[in-house]
Motif scaffolding. Structure first.
Motif, PDB file in Angstrom:
ATOM      1  N   UNK A 159       0.844  -1.187   0.000  1.00 53.13           N
ATOM      2  CA  UNK A 159       0.000   0.000   0.000  1.00 53.13           C
ATOM      3  C   UNK A 159       0.884   1.243   0.000  1.00 53.13           C
ATOM      4  N   UNK A 160       0.299   2.306  -0.490  1.00 55.74           N
ATOM      5  CA  UNK A 160       0.991   3.590  -0.511  1.00 55.74           C
ATOM      6  C   UNK A 160       0.853   4.223   0.868  1.00 55.74           C
ATOM      7  N   UNK A 161       1.907   4.868   1.304  1.00 55.77           N
ATOM      8  CA  UNK A 161       1.865   5.583   2.578  1.00 55.77           C
ATOM      9  C   UNK A 161       0.691   6.543   2.591  1.00 55.77           C
ATOM     10  N   UNK A 162      -0.059   6.516   3.690  1.00 52.20           N
ATOM     11  CA  UNK A 162      -1.214   7.395   3.816  1.00 52.20           C
ATOM     12  C   UNK A 162      -2.530   6.738   3.433  1.00 52.20           C
ATOM     13  N   UNK A 163      -2.441   5.664   2.644  1.00 52.65           N
ATOM     14  CA  UNK A 163      -3.659   4.939   2.278  1.00 52.65           C
ATOM     15  C   UNK A 163      -4.106   4.053   3.434  1.00 52.65           C
ATOM     16  N   UNK A 164      -5.331   3.556   3.334  1.00 55.74           N
ATOM     17  CA  UNK A 164      -5.830   2.601   4.325  1.00 55.74           C
ATOM     18  C   UNK A 164      -5.489   1.179   3.875  1.00 55.74           C
ATOM     19  N   UNK A 165      -5.222   0.322   4.846  1.00 55.44           N
ATOM     20  CA  UNK A 165      -4.915  -1.086   4.549  1.00 55.44           C
ATOM     21  C   UNK A 165      -6.007  -1.968   5.131  1.00 55.44           C
ATOM     22  N   UNK A 166      -6.320  -3.015   4.421  1.00 53.13           N
ATOM     23  CA  UNK A 166      -7.263  -4.014   4.931  1.00 53.13           C
ATOM     24  C   UNK A 166      -6.616  -5.377   4.795  1.00 53.13           C
ATOM     25  N   UNK A 167      -6.485  -6.041   5.923  1.00 53.53           N
ATOM     26  CA  UNK A 167      -5.886  -7.369   5.953  1.00 53.53           C
ATOM     27  C   UNK A 167      -6.950  -8.354   6.415  1.00 53.53           C
ATOM     28  N   UNK A 168      -7.069  -9.444   5.699  1.00 58.61           N
ATOM     29  CA  UNK A 168      -8.124 -10.413   5.964  1.00 58.61           C
ATOM     30  C   UNK A 168      -7.592 -11.714   6.544  1.00 58.61           C
ATOM     31  N   UNK A 169      -8.480 -12.399   7.247  1.00 59.00           N
ATOM     32  CA  UNK A 169      -8.105 -13.667   7.877  1.00 59.00           C
ATOM     33  C   UNK A 169      -9.353 -14.538   7.970  1.00 59.00           C
ATOM     34  N   UNK A 170      -9.173 -15.814   7.646  1.00 59.70           N
ATOM     35  CA  UNK A 170     -10.244 -16.786   7.839  1.00 59.70           C
ATOM     36  C   UNK A 170      -9.848 -17.710   8.978  1.00 59.70           C
ATOM     37  N   UNK A 171     -10.750 -17.908   9.913  1.00 62.42           N
ATOM     38  CA  UNK A 171     -10.441 -18.831  10.991  1.00 62.42           C
ATOM     39  C   UNK A 171     -11.269 -20.088  10.833  1.00 62.42           C
TER      40      UNK A 171
END
Lengths: 113, 111
Positions: free
Chosen positions: B13-25
């Motif tokens: 991601x670019x600095x300043x952008x929002x990040x979304x990280x996903x996980x399945x349990x």
């Protein structure tokens, strides 16, 4: 500060030579865990102690053993290290019973030569 | 054990952008979830947690969303900074005291 301490940070052992990794905690947590983490992988639970009750994961090799002589200390014994056992070994603690408070040590990086 | 990652997904991601990280349990009985950040050569560092009686929880610059129906967890990082570059793991626990990690995601922040 209350914490989980692992010694040593780096351990080199010879193929087949028993090795012991140490973990201590000042949190007075009931549960202590040992994880194995290989490169680019998630930590894998080996076993945990709830107080003095030992709980082994079904797929943990017999080569891995653990001891918990008191609340504060927990040891990981590798009886005959193979090259495939080279990894980061992480110790963690929690209050137990789903109460959370999971806290990790900095890990011991084990190299097998 | 439960789910174990063998190949680490990556996110840039670019600095300043929002990040979304996903996980399945994988364990329906899990009732407590934690996101950890792990930097190279260090132990996992607690970021934020959520219990199964909640759908959303916010911290400083981070938000965790839990969807129990599909056993999915996500971590949102607002205004991502270079210091956020690390591997992120979700972990699941229950009253049985077992505590398992999901597949990690390697986050790289581009200045």
């Amino acid at each position: 500060d209350a914490m989980v301490i692992q010694n040593p940070r780096y351990q080199v052992t010879q193929f087949g030579k028993p090795v012991t990794l140490s973990c201590s905690q000042t949190l007075n947590h009931n549960v202590m865990y040992w994880y194995q983490q290989k490169s680019s992988q998630a930590p894998k639970l080996l076993f945990h102690y709830y107080d003095k009750d030992f709980n082994n994961e079904a797929d943990t090799p017999d080569n891995f053993q653990s001891r918990r002589p008191n609340t504060s200390f927990c040891f990981l014994d590798i009886r005959s290290p193979g090259l495939g056992d080279a990894a980061m070994y992480l110790c963690a603690t929690s209050r137990g019973g789903g109460a959370g408070g999971y806290t990790f040590g900095s890990g011991t990086r084990l190299t097998v030569v | 054990g439960e789910s174990v990652g063998l190949h680490l997904p990556t996110l840039s991601v670019q600095e300043g952008d929002n990040s979304i990280i996903n996980c399945a349990y994988s364990n329906s009985a899990s009732d407590y979830f934690i996101w950890y950040k792990q930097e190279s050569g260090k132990g996992p560092q607690f970021i934020i947690d959520i219990r199964s009686n909640m759908d959303k929880r916010q911290g400083q610059r981070v938000t965790v969303l839990l969807n129990k129906t599909v056993k999915h967890l996500s971590l949102q990082i607002a205004a991502t900074q270079p210091g956020d570059s690390a591997v992120y793991f979700c972990a699941e626990g229950s009253g049985s005291n077992q505590f398992y990690f999901g597949t990690g995601t390697s986050l790289t922040v581009i200045p």
